[in-house]
Write an enzyme that holds these catalytic residues in place. Structure first.
Site, PDB file in Angstrom:
ATOM      1  N   TYR A  52     -16.858   7.536 -35.120  1.00 58.32           N
ATOM      2  CA  TYR A  52     -16.302   8.847 -35.449  1.00 58.32           C
ATOM      3  C   TYR A  52     -14.803   8.985 -35.175  1.00 58.32           C
ATOM      4  CZ  TYR A  52     -21.233  10.006 -35.603  1.00 58.32           C
ATOM      5  OH  TYR A  52     -22.569  10.026 -35.919  1.00 58.32           O
ATOM      6  N   ASN A  71     -19.581  20.623 -42.099  1.00 58.88           N
ATOM      7  CA  ASN A  71     -20.073  19.362 -41.551  1.00 58.88           C
ATOM      8  C   ASN A  71     -21.353  19.709 -40.797  1.00 58.88           C
ATOM      9  OD1 ASN A  71     -20.711  17.019 -40.229  1.00 58.88           O
ATOM     10  ND2 ASN A  71     -18.608  16.537 -39.667  1.00 58.88           N
ATOM     11  N   HIS A  80     -29.808  16.310 -42.473  1.00 53.76           N
ATOM     12  CA  HIS A  80     -31.045  15.650 -42.881  1.00 53.76           C
ATOM     13  C   HIS A  80     -32.292  16.463 -42.547  1.00 53.76           C
ATOM     14  CE1 HIS A  80     -27.859  12.757 -42.329  1.00 53.76           C
ATOM     15  NE2 HIS A  80     -27.928  12.974 -41.029  1.00 53.76           N
ATOM     16  N   ASP A 116     -30.947  27.189 -47.178  1.00 51.69           N
ATOM     17  CA  ASP A 116     -31.339  28.477 -47.758  1.00 51.69           C
ATOM     18  C   ASP A 116     -30.268  29.541 -47.533  1.00 51.69           C
ATOM     19  OD1 ASP A 116     -33.700  27.376 -48.678  1.00 51.69           O
ATOM     20  OD2 ASP A 116     -34.972  28.310 -47.146  1.00 51.69           O
ATOM     21  N   HIS A 166     -18.361  14.623 -43.819  1.00 48.29           N
ATOM     22  CA  HIS A 166     -18.877  13.793 -42.728  1.00 48.29           C
ATOM     23  C   HIS A 166     -17.765  12.841 -42.308  1.00 48.29           C
ATOM     24  CE1 HIS A 166     -22.939  15.226 -43.360  1.00 48.29           C
ATOM     25  NE2 HIS A 166     -22.703  15.100 -44.643  1.00 48.29           N
ATOM     26  N   LEU A 167     -17.666  12.622 -41.026  1.00 47.06           N
ATOM     27  CA  LEU A 167     -16.646  11.718 -40.509  1.00 47.06           C
ATOM     28  C   LEU A 167     -16.985  10.263 -40.792  1.00 47.06           C
ATOM     29  CD1 LEU A 167     -16.841  14.059 -37.729  1.00 47.06           C
ATOM     30  CD2 LEU A 167     -14.553  13.160 -38.087  1.00 47.06           C
ATOM     31  N   SER A 168     -18.259   9.913 -40.690  1.00 46.15           N
ATOM     32  CA  SER A 168     -18.679   8.533 -40.920  1.00 46.15           C
ATOM     33  C   SER A 168     -19.133   8.367 -42.371  1.00 46.15           C
ATOM     34  CB  SER A 168     -19.811   8.153 -39.963  1.00 46.15           C
ATOM     35  OG  SER A 168     -20.983   8.894 -40.263  1.00 46.15           O
ATOM     36  N   ARG A 183     -30.058   8.895 -42.572  1.00 44.74           N
ATOM     37  CA  ARG A 183     -28.757   9.572 -42.654  1.00 44.74           C
ATOM     38  C   ARG A 183     -28.227   9.630 -44.084  1.00 44.74           C
ATOM     39  NH1 ARG A 183     -26.952  10.599 -37.507  1.00 44.74           N
ATOM     40  NH2 ARG A 183     -27.572   9.078 -35.945  1.00 44.74           N
TER      41      ARG A 183
END
Length: 146
Positions: free
Chosen positions: A23, A75, A81, A88, A101-103, A112
């Protein structure tokens, strides 16, 4: 003035010390400060919230609609997941958002690689560590001023 709210999910408060190889070494505060500076330079109003609680994030999405927020940068972290409730809420308020997402989630564990948000997002940006947020902001700016 265009209003943008950044919502950050669980464990992102640990950035800088949490798995820096995955990260990065920058804290969430560092990343949000840089994002704030860029937004202000572009004449945008930006605020942010981080929560480890799914309910707090759902509340924040609903509050964003009441506050007249124009765009979200989201994020969802581990909720990516799992969170039907957050999905909703996003559908209910209809605020356009960019998922970040950082990764590089597509290169990680199979679970993931599943996002409950990607199909309803304007787009998904991942793998650029803190820069993912700047890329999301740029995408929003491009929508405001094509």
């Amino acid at each position: 003035m265009t209003r943008i709210r950044v919502l950050n999910g669980p464990n992102l408060n640990l950035l800088g010390s949490r798995e820096p190889g995955q990260y990065g070494e920058r804290t969430l505060e560092d990343i949000m400060q840089e994002l704030q500076e860029v937004a202000e330079a572009c004449g945008l109003q930006l605020d942010h919230l981080q929560s480890n609680s799914e309910g707090a994030l759902v509340d924040a999405v609903q509050q964003a609609a009441r506050d007249g927020v124009d765009y979200l940068i989201l994020n969802p972290a581990g909720y990516t997941h799992t969170s039907v409730a957050l999905r909703d809420a996003l559908l209910a308020v209809g605020i356009p958002f960019v998922e970040v997402h950082l990764s590089a989630v597509s290169a990680r564990e199979p679970f993931r690689q599943v996002s409950y948000f990607a199909d309803i997002a304007l787009g998904v940006i991942s793998g650029f560590r803190g820069e993912s947020y700047l890329l999301a902001l740029q995408a929003i700016i491009n929508r405001i001023e094509p």
